[in-house]
Structure formats: structure tokens, C-alpha cells
Design a protein around this motif. Sequence first.
Motif, PDB file in Angstrom:
ATOM      1  N   THR A  37      53.350  47.977   3.047  1.00 24.15           N
ATOM      2  CA  THR A  37      53.435  46.979   4.191  1.00 24.15           C
ATOM      3  C   THR A  37      52.941  45.754   4.016  1.00 24.15           C
ATOM      4  OG1 THR A  37      51.295  47.553   5.356  1.00 24.15           O
ATOM      5  CG2 THR A  37      53.233  48.977   5.956  1.00 24.15           C
ATOM      6  N   ALA A  38      52.571  45.254   2.703  1.00 20.67           N
ATOM      7  CA  ALA A  38      52.005  43.995   2.218  1.00 20.67           C
ATOM      8  C   ALA A  38      53.173  42.840   2.503  1.00 20.67           C
ATOM      9  CB  ALA A  38      51.383  43.721   1.033  1.00 20.67           C
ATOM     10  N   CYS A  56      43.524  47.072  -1.098  1.00 13.43           N
ATOM     11  CA  CYS A  56      43.142  47.223  -2.564  1.00 13.43           C
ATOM     12  C   CYS A  56      43.659  46.300  -3.470  1.00 13.43           C
ATOM     13  CB  CYS A  56      43.579  48.659  -2.779  1.00 13.43           C
ATOM     14  SG  CYS A  56      45.519  48.925  -2.793  1.00 13.43           S
ATOM     15  N   PHE A  57      43.512  46.488  -4.747  1.00 19.52           N
ATOM     16  CA  PHE A  57      43.803  45.375  -5.611  1.00 19.52           C
ATOM     17  C   PHE A  57      45.304  45.215  -5.703  1.00 19.52           C
ATOM     18  CE2 PHE A  57      45.472  44.659  -9.922  1.00 19.52           C
ATOM     19  CZ  PHE A  57      44.993  43.401 -10.289  1.00 19.52           C
ATOM     20  N   LEU A  58      46.315  46.226  -5.750  1.00 22.76           N
ATOM     21  CA  LEU A  58      47.534  46.210  -5.724  1.00 22.76           C
ATOM     22  C   LEU A  58      48.084  45.448  -4.315  1.00 22.76           C
ATOM     23  CD1 LEU A  58      50.359  46.835  -6.902  1.00 22.76           C
ATOM     24  CD2 LEU A  58      50.297  49.227  -5.682  1.00 22.76           C
ATOM     25  N   THR A  59      47.496  45.713  -3.324  1.00 26.74           N
ATOM     26  CA  THR A  59      47.772  44.988  -2.050  1.00 26.74           C
ATOM     27  C   THR A  59      47.513  43.739  -2.115  1.00 26.74           C
ATOM     28  OG1 THR A  59      47.590  47.250  -0.888  1.00 26.74           O
ATOM     29  CG2 THR A  59      47.347  44.990   0.398  1.00 26.74           C
ATOM     30  N   LEU A  60      46.410  43.113  -2.472  1.00 30.22           N
ATOM     31  CA  LEU A  60      45.943  41.803  -2.576  1.00 30.22           C
ATOM     32  C   LEU A  60      46.728  40.985  -3.526  1.00 30.22           C
ATOM     33  CD1 LEU A  60      42.226  42.588  -2.615  1.00 30.22           C
ATOM     34  CD2 LEU A  60      43.403  41.607  -0.939  1.00 30.22           C
ATOM     35  N   GLU A  61      47.057  41.763  -4.450  1.00 28.85           N
ATOM     36  CA  GLU A  61      48.012  41.087  -5.676  1.00 28.85           C
ATOM     37  C   GLU A  61      49.314  40.713  -5.145  1.00 28.85           C
ATOM     38  OE1 GLU A  61      48.452  41.711 -10.502  1.00 28.85           O
ATOM     39  OE2 GLU A  61      49.354  43.387  -9.321  1.00 28.85           O
ATOM     40  N   LYS A  62      49.767  41.859  -4.297  1.00 26.49           N
ATOM     41  CA  LYS A  62      51.146  41.286  -3.620  1.00 26.49           C
ATOM     42  C   LYS A  62      50.921  40.345  -2.575  1.00 26.49           C
ATOM     43  CE  LYS A  62      53.304  46.073  -3.959  1.00 26.49           C
ATOM     44  NZ  LYS A  62      53.927  47.104  -3.265  1.00 26.49           N
ATOM     45  N   ASN A  80      36.858  48.299   3.045  1.00 26.61           N
ATOM     46  CA  ASN A  80      38.282  48.518   2.701  1.00 26.61           C
ATOM     47  C   ASN A  80      38.915  47.445   2.039  1.00 26.61           C
ATOM     48  OD1 ASN A  80      37.800  46.969   5.050  1.00 26.61           O
ATOM     49  ND2 ASN A  80      39.960  47.550   5.813  1.00 26.61           N
ATOM     50  N   VAL A  81      38.256  46.398   1.838  1.00 26.18           N
ATOM     51  CA  VAL A  81      38.790  45.185   1.157  1.00 26.18           C
ATOM     52  C   VAL A  81      37.856  45.135  -0.426  1.00 26.18           C
ATOM     53  CG1 VAL A  81      39.153  42.939   1.080  1.00 26.18           C
ATOM     54  CG2 VAL A  81      39.098  44.099   3.256  1.00 26.18           C
ATOM     55  N   ASN A  82      38.808  45.070  -1.400  1.00 23.46           N
ATOM     56  CA  ASN A  82      38.354  44.854  -2.695  1.00 23.46           C
ATOM     57  C   ASN A  82      38.000  43.386  -2.974  1.00 23.46           C
ATOM     58  OD1 ASN A  82      38.131  44.599  -5.531  1.00 23.46           O
ATOM     59  ND2 ASN A  82      39.410  46.178  -6.018  1.00 23.46           N
ATOM     60  N   LYS A  84      36.161  41.715  -4.990  1.00 23.72           N
ATOM     61  CA  LYS A  84      36.133  41.118  -6.298  1.00 23.72           C
ATOM     62  C   LYS A  84      37.681  40.727  -6.748  1.00 23.72           C
ATOM     63  CE  LYS A  84      31.967  43.235  -8.386  1.00 23.72           C
ATOM     64  NZ  LYS A  84      31.506  43.986  -9.314  1.00 23.72           N
ATOM     65  N   ALA A  85      38.641  41.519  -6.057  1.00 24.65           N
ATOM     66  CA  ALA A  85      39.723  41.505  -6.253  1.00 24.65           C
ATOM     67  C   ALA A  85      40.431  40.088  -5.679  1.00 24.65           C
ATOM     68  CB  ALA A  85      40.822  42.693  -6.253  1.00 24.65           C
ATOM     69  N   ALA A  86      39.957  40.218  -4.289  1.00 20.51           N
ATOM     70  CA  ALA A  86      40.464  39.028  -3.408  1.00 20.51           C
ATOM     71  C   ALA A  86      39.884  37.516  -4.144  1.00 20.51           C
ATOM     72  CB  ALA A  86      39.769  39.197  -2.045  1.00 20.51           C
ATOM     73  N   LYS A  87      38.568  37.495  -4.558  1.00 20.98           N
ATOM     74  CA  LYS A  87      38.032  36.409  -5.133  1.00 20.98           C
ATOM     75  C   LYS A  87      38.936  35.923  -6.601  1.00 20.98           C
ATOM     76  CE  LYS A  87      33.913  34.145  -6.919  1.00 20.98           C
ATOM     77  NZ  LYS A  87      32.649  34.404  -7.353  1.00 20.98           N
ATOM     78  N   ARG A  88      39.448  36.996  -7.267  1.00 22.32           N
ATOM     79  CA  ARG A  88      40.145  36.872  -8.339  1.00 22.32           C
ATOM     80  C   ARG A  88      41.704  36.509  -8.125  1.00 22.32           C
ATOM     81  NH1 ARG A  88      38.695  41.262 -10.761  1.00 22.32           N
ATOM     82  NH2 ARG A  88      40.287  42.507 -10.069  1.00 22.32           N
ATOM     83  N   GLU A  89      41.958  36.740  -6.931  1.00 17.41           N
ATOM     84  CA  GLU A  89      43.419  36.451  -6.772  1.00 17.41           C
ATOM     85  C   GLU A  89      43.423  35.056  -5.719  1.00 17.41           C
ATOM     86  OE1 GLU A  89      46.461  37.652  -7.538  1.00 17.41           O
ATOM     87  OE2 GLU A  89      45.251  38.990  -8.589  1.00 17.41           O
ATOM     88  N   GLY A  90      42.117  34.453  -5.476  1.00 19.58           N
ATOM     89  CA  GLY A  90      41.919  33.268  -4.879  1.00 19.58           C
ATOM     90  C   GLY A  90      42.052  33.260  -3.318  1.00 19.58           C
ATOM     91  N   ILE A  91      42.033  34.604  -2.645  1.00 18.34           N
ATOM     92  CA  ILE A  91      42.190  34.781  -1.379  1.00 18.34           C
ATOM     93  C   ILE A  91      40.814  35.072  -0.777  1.00 18.34           C
ATOM     94  CG2 ILE A  91      42.892  36.666   0.426  1.00 18.34           C
ATOM     95  CD1 ILE A  91      45.051  37.575  -1.367  1.00 18.34           C
ATOM     96  N   LYS A  92      40.526  34.285   0.485  1.00 17.56           N
ATOM     97  CA  LYS A  92      39.414  34.062   0.920  1.00 17.56           C
ATOM     98  C   LYS A  92      39.109  35.213   2.037  1.00 17.56           C
ATOM     99  CE  LYS A  92      38.261  29.135   0.122  1.00 17.56           C
ATOM    100  NZ  LYS A  92      37.685  27.919   0.578  1.00 17.56           N
ATOM    101  N   VAL A  93      38.195  35.861   2.293  1.00 17.12           N
ATOM    102  CA  VAL A  93      38.030  37.062   2.993  1.00 17.12           C
ATOM    103  C   VAL A  93      36.627  36.691   3.978  1.00 17.12           C
ATOM    104  CG1 VAL A  93      37.732  39.438   3.309  1.00 17.12           C
ATOM    105  CG2 VAL A  93      38.932  38.598   1.665  1.00 17.12           C
ATOM    106  N   ALA A  94      36.929  36.855   5.357  1.00 16.08           N
ATOM    107  CA  ALA A  94      35.962  36.743   6.356  1.00 16.08           C
ATOM    108  C   ALA A  94      35.869  37.804   7.355  1.00 16.08           C
ATOM    109  CB  ALA A  94      35.799  35.312   7.033  1.00 16.08           C
TER     110      ALA A  94
END
Length: 330
Positions: A37-38, A56-62, A80-82, A84-94
Motif C-alpha cells: 500500500t506504500a 519495514c525496510f522495503l516499505t520505507l525504500e518505496k 513497527n518502524v525500522n 535505522k532504515a528510515a534514517k538511511r533513507e532520509g525519512i524523519k520519524v516522530a
Amino acid sequence: MKVLVYSTRGFERPYIDAANNSKHELSFISDSLSSATAIKAVGYDAISIFSSDEACFLTLEKLRSFGVKYISLRSVGYDNVNIKAAKREGIKVANVPAYSPYAIAEHAVALLLALNRKLIEANANIKRFNFDLNYLTGFDLNGKTVGIVGTGRIGSVMTKIMNGFGCTLLGYDVQEDNLLEERYGLQYVPLETLCENSDIISLHVPLNSDTHYMINEDLLDKMKPSCYLINTARGAVVNTEDLIKALESKSIAAYGMDVYENEKGLFFKDLSREIPEDDMLLKLIAMPNVLVTGHQAFLTTEALKNIAETTIYNLDCWEKGTTSDNEIIT
């Protein structure tokens, strides 16, 4: 900011709309976030997700490839949020670190009281005009020993409430709170000691590598046969297979649960026209000494208002180019 709100429930949308006050361009869908659904997030700057969503990593990558830069959680937990992967993808999470500890703690007490005083059975009897009091005997909470596993925001409120019932309080946490010791006489002990000596155990820890299956066969065997175990934390804090064995062998007396380790795809849905293909959950629901609610401990007007306001606050900060106080850092 253009925001896609995943897993929208009818009960929360009015609070989100009110908190937003037309500041951001919000779109609401009932679909949960997943790698499938991403794609719905194409063209959005940010998304908002709930604890039942999967990043997950795949979802965040998409999501990153679709242009999503921010994820605002409508929950305290973020397992439910990876991250480390979010940081690697440059996505900020709060997240929403503290929406209403009272809501969760009070629900834990409600589960305990309903189990102890057999309120569900009593109500079912009365509806059949059966006023017989046999098999409805409970016990006084006053004087009982309550073990509180996790004495953070929610555990602290639980400590205060159970102190009001006149209980002796034992606590376990990696970080001890001296104020709880001074105010309520809570005594910190090793987890094994807490399990051996408590009449009631209430779980209030986050889910992480240290707490996954924290309550397992070894600790269940140490509990009193009369012990009531209450879980409003995370489902996977308890090893469900071990728990069912303990209940069947009468190693513990009762279990009150608002969370379940395999709740994804089950909770928050109306499955009344089908039988879930989950033998462990079916066993738990069938047991007379188990009370199940579907992850509703957070569901109070105060909590929903706080969740919505904090969710919008996180989005406001990012739109202004500032860092939210609630940003999660690895």
C-alpha cells in the motif's frame, strides 16, 4: 504539507481534523501501511501511521522513492518502524511519546476488576435472569501485592492507582524512580522476585529486544497459582504459547489482555462474519479466566485529542524546517 493518513478509524478523524484546523492538506484512508500500500503515498510529503501499520525496510525504500520525507506516528510505540532504515533513507520519524498514561493504566485496572469480580459472567447471568451468586467470588485488592513491570509514565500512574487500593507495591525497571518509592512505598526488586511474590502483575514496558517474550515459561512457573496477569503493554512481551500452557495447567489464575502478539490483521477490524485462523487467540477467547479487549486501552477522548494534537505538531515542525521534540533518533 500534503499528508496521507493511513489506518484511519472513524473515531479519530474528528480529532485530527480539529487539531489540523486546515493547516495541512490531509487525505484519509482506512488501508494499513505495507509494502503493497506504500504506492498510495505517491505525491505526498508525509504520512501518518498507527501501531498496526508496517514500515519495514522495503516499505520505507518505496516511500522515499515516492517522495515521502516524514512519518508522524499516532502512537507511543515505534517497534513497527525500522528506524535505522528510515534514517538511511532520509525519512524523519516522530511519535506521540505521552498521550494519556491515565487511559492505559485505568484500562489495566478495569481488566483486573472485571476479571476479579467476574463482571462479564455476572452480567451474562443477569441477562438470563439468573441471580445465583455461585462461582462469582472475587477477592479484596486491599492488602494484596501488586507487581508493576515498567514504572515509566504509565507504570507510575498504575502505581498511584494501586496504592489508592491499599496494595503493597513491587516494581521492576531498568531505571528506578525514587519518587515512586518515597510517595507510594514501591519497592524495586529483581523480576524473578516480583513474579514469585505478586498476587497481581501488570505489564507496562515497551517492546524491544530486551522485553520480547520477557514473560515466558520460566517466569510463569515462578508466579503464584492465584496470580492475575494484566497486559496493556505490547503483545509480544508475553510468550503466548507459554501463557496458554500456564493457564491450562492452572500455574496462574487469570489473564487480562488488551494486546496480542499476532494482533496485526485481526485487531481494529470487524471479523464477526468469519472465524480468525488463529488457534492461540481462539483458545484465549474461549477461556473463562481470560478477558480480551482489542487494543482499546488508549481509547479515551483525552488521549485521542492529545494524539491528534501531537501528530499535527510534528508535521508543523517539519513544515517550518525545525526539529520536533518527538523525533526518534537511532
